[in-house]
Structure formats: C-alpha cells, structure tokens
Design an enzyme around this catalytic site. Sequence first.
Site, PDB file in Angstrom:
ATOM      1  N   HIS A  26      22.823  -3.966  15.007  1.00 10.08           N
ATOM      2  CA  HIS A  26      23.570  -3.797  13.761  1.00 10.08           C
ATOM      3  C   HIS A  26      24.300  -2.456  13.696  1.00 10.08           C
ATOM      4  O   HIS A  26      24.059  -1.550  14.509  1.00 10.08           O
ATOM      5  CB  HIS A  26      22.634  -3.926  12.553  1.00 10.08           C
ATOM      6  CG  HIS A  26      21.505  -2.930  12.541  1.00 10.08           C
ATOM      7  ND1 HIS A  26      20.320  -3.120  13.216  1.00 10.08           N
ATOM      8  CD2 HIS A  26      21.373  -1.726  11.916  1.00 10.08           C
ATOM      9  CE1 HIS A  26      19.514  -2.097  13.027  1.00 10.08           C
ATOM     10  NE2 HIS A  26      20.136  -1.233  12.231  1.00 10.08           N
TER      11      HIS A  26
ATOM     12  N   HIS B  77      -2.156  -2.005 -13.090  1.00 13.42           N
ATOM     13  CA  HIS B  77      -2.243  -3.096 -12.123  1.00 13.42           C
ATOM     14  C   HIS B  77      -2.639  -2.533 -10.764  1.00 13.42           C
ATOM     15  O   HIS B  77      -2.758  -1.322 -10.580  1.00 13.42           O
ATOM     16  CB  HIS B  77      -0.888  -3.806 -12.007  1.00 13.42           C
ATOM     17  CG  HIS B  77       0.201  -2.934 -11.443  1.00 13.42           C
ATOM     18  ND1 HIS B  77       0.827  -1.957 -12.178  1.00 13.42           N
ATOM     19  CD2 HIS B  77       0.757  -2.885 -10.194  1.00 13.42           C
ATOM     20  CE1 HIS B  77       1.726  -1.346 -11.424  1.00 13.42           C
ATOM     21  NE2 HIS B  77       1.701  -1.888 -10.206  1.00 13.42           N
TER      22      HIS B  77
ATOM     23  N   HIS C  99      -2.210  -3.776  -6.243  1.00 16.24           N
ATOM     24  CA  HIS C  99      -1.612  -4.700  -5.288  1.00 16.24           C
ATOM     25  C   HIS C  99      -2.655  -5.110  -4.252  1.00 16.24           C
ATOM     26  O   HIS C  99      -3.162  -4.259  -3.512  1.00 16.24           O
ATOM     27  CB  HIS C  99      -0.401  -4.066  -4.621  1.00 16.24           C
ATOM     28  CG  HIS C  99       0.623  -3.598  -5.603  1.00 16.24           C
ATOM     29  ND1 HIS C  99       1.503  -4.462  -6.212  1.00 16.24           N
ATOM     30  CD2 HIS C  99       0.862  -2.365  -6.129  1.00 16.24           C
ATOM     31  CE1 HIS C  99       2.269  -3.776  -7.061  1.00 16.24           C
ATOM     32  NE2 HIS C  99       1.896  -2.509  -7.032  1.00 16.24           N
TER      33      HIS C  99
ATOM     34  N   GLU D 147      10.180  -0.357  -5.465  1.00 14.53           N
ATOM     35  CA  GLU D 147       8.846  -0.470  -4.861  1.00 14.53           C
ATOM     36  C   GLU D 147       8.981  -1.225  -3.541  1.00 14.53           C
ATOM     37  O   GLU D 147       9.717  -2.214  -3.461  1.00 14.53           O
ATOM     38  CB  GLU D 147       7.898  -1.249  -5.769  1.00 14.53           C
ATOM     39  CG  GLU D 147       7.727  -0.667  -7.156  1.00 14.53           C
ATOM     40  CD  GLU D 147       6.965  -1.584  -8.111  1.00 14.53           C
ATOM     41  OE1 GLU D 147       6.800  -1.204  -9.284  1.00 14.53           O
ATOM     42  OE2 GLU D 147       6.557  -2.698  -7.682  1.00 14.53           O
TER      43      GLU D 147
END
Length: 427
Positions: free
Chosen positions: A184, A319, A321, A380
């Site tokens: 790329h 929260h 993860h 995030e």
Amino acid sequence: MCINKGAQSVHSVKMRLSLQLWTLSVLALSHALPSATENIGKRDAPGFAQGEPYDGNGKGAPILGGTNKQIDLQNPDNLGQQATDNGVVPNLKWSFSDSKTRILKGGWVREQVITDLPQSHDISAAQQHLTKGAIRELHWHRVAEWGFVYSGSVLVSAVDEFGRYQVEKLNYGDIWYFPKGAAHTVQGLEDENEFLLVFDEADFDKVGTTFMVDDWIAHTPKSVLAKNFGLNESVFDSVPSPNPYIFNGTVSTQNVTSGPAGTLSGNASFVYRTLQHPSEKVPGKGGVFYKIDSTNFPVSKTIAATFVTLQPGGLRELHWHPNAEEWLYFHQGHAKATVFIGNSNARTFDFSAGDTAAFPDNSGHYIENTSDTEDLIWIEIYKSDRVADISLTQWLALTPVDIVAQTLKIPLGVAEGLKKEKQVLVQ
C-alpha cells in the site's frame, strides 16, 4: 597612625550600619512571610487547581523542589486529587507531544510504541502529516495497519495477495485497514493532511516489521532486477537511497487499468466510511458512538475500534472489555478516567487532546468529559475482531436484586431500579 585609626573607625561604623540594615531586612522579611506552621493553617482549600498536592483537610503540602508546573496543572489527579485512588497502578498514559517527531520533505511522523508506553502490549500508533502531493512511499508490514483521517483528504492505494487492487480518496472520518502483508501507499490531496495510524503490534519499530520498496530494490543486484522486470539495468540507476519514508510529489491523476483479479470492493474493501453508516444506539443520550469492527467492516479482523463523541459533562459508563486491552487516542477536549485493576488498586488519569492510553485487559473504568462547553472526541482500539464490553449497571440489573442489595448494602428498591439496557454514554 591617626590617619589609620580614623580609617579603621570609619570602616567599623560602616560595618555596624551594614549589619543593622541586614538585620532589619531579615526582620521585615520574616514578618512578610508566614511561618511553615502558619502556611499549613491557611491550607483550608484544595491546592490541586493551582498545581499543589494538598487537599484542604490536612493532607499534603506545597511542592518546594523542581517541578514542571504546566504538567502539574494538566494532571491534578497525579497530585492526589482523587481520594478513591489506591495502591500501585503503572502509568497508562502517553502524549504524542512527548514523542520524537521525525520531519521529512513533505511531512512528519511521530510514534507511540512499547518503549514509550510499556503497558500497551497489543497496539502501537502514530500521527502522520502529508502536504499536498506528498507520498508515504510504497511499503508493506508484517502487521496490520489501521488508519483514520482527521484532517484533509488522502488517496490510498493497495494490492492484496490475489492481485485485487483499490484506489480511493478518503476524507474526515474515513478509515482504512490494510491486512498483514498487503502492499500500500498513501498520498496527501489537500494543502495539509493528517491521520492517525494504528498497528496491531506494540513493538512496531523492531527490525522486520516494515518493508520499503526502494530499500528492497536498492539491495537487489541490478542484473536480477533487470531479469525480474524485463528491463535494462540502467533503468534502476536513479533508485533513491533507501527509506525516504515520505517524499514530495504531485497529486496522482492516473487511473489504474483493470487488473485480472478485479478490485477490492464489498466485504473485501480495505476502506470504511464511518460517517456514511448509522451510529450505535446510545440510550444514555450522552453523545454519538460509532463501532467499526468485523461485523460491519469484514476485512478488519485484527483491529476493532470505536469513534466516540461525548457531550460536556457526559460519562462513558462504568464497564470493562472481556476480550482485549483498550488503547485510546484523545483527539479533542479534556477527560478523566479511573482505571480499576483489581485487589483495591485504582488510579485516575487526566487526558487532553493528543494523549494516548492503554487500559489493561478486563480492567474496570469510565471516561468522563470534564469540560463544561467542549465535546470530547476519542478513538478506542482493540486487538480483536470485534468490540465487546460489559456494562456494570447492566450486570447488576440482570442479577437477582436481593443479591445485589445485600452485596452493596443498598435498599432493595434501588437495586430494582437499575437500568437493564446498556447506557453506553450518559449525560
């Protein structure tokens, strides 16, 4: 002798006068400055907003030694402001402003790798700037690359293992994902262009991670090059010295002619246009939340992301993860977050635009917009194929209410009123 005695007498008078003046100045200074005891007595309000570590209730004292006042003012929670912080939590924050900037013809780049932020075990990142026509030279990586355009526009060009290709213009909010090994390049299209780069490898600078086309050609015998390309050896006399990295150029006007394998499109596309898709449901009404992972960007199998705008005073609810560390880039505004890593260990961090962070796998946390007027914008990143989080409120709401009430010592009615739907962002 008389002359000498007279001189000594005058000198003696001058000495006495100087001593008296010095004594008077010391006395005046001692009256002007309060004693240490008096100073402590006047610390009846917290000093954190002034960059001083005392709480107004008898804990702490001013900093008298060397300190960077601006950093102290930007990080009041490092001074002990948050009373619920406890234990030893490693530094989880790094500012791109602390990174060494590499300036080049046509732009610049500054990185955050594992040597900068050792707690980021999964992700490294960079900010990169290209002027109009400037090219990030043709290359590929041993790891995946994820990019987010936040200023200007760029042209990305890529080819995969099957010979499928893609050439597209990307604007604000657009994302690319180049899988491991995909060839790329990126070119700036407006006068000034800038983007965030993310890699699913924390030690991105190590040898064997990035491969530049000119570097490879410069280290291959010309006779082999001539045979490989079916060209005369003299064609390669002007190959640049290895690794210009970024160089000035003119904006591409040539279209790629159709290849035998076709283009990268549909589920195979390396490009995702965030703002052309609906945002996620946010019951808490605190802002806008986009999720970008393999569920809606199928090619992105090792990097999952969110793009979040949080209103002034809003909260990204408590929260954690369950599937990955969380790496963050703060693009706009001011925030704070307390990270709970278990065993009574918690630490609060203050964030501003340009800061990055790495929250440990499964650590509990929130993010709060501390501004009264400005939106907080951040990204995030997870080394995963999907974004996953468990809401503290939802967990408690979906647990028998009497168990929750007994555990937290709260009234049964309070436990019954907890919201069963994730709020995500709360205003």
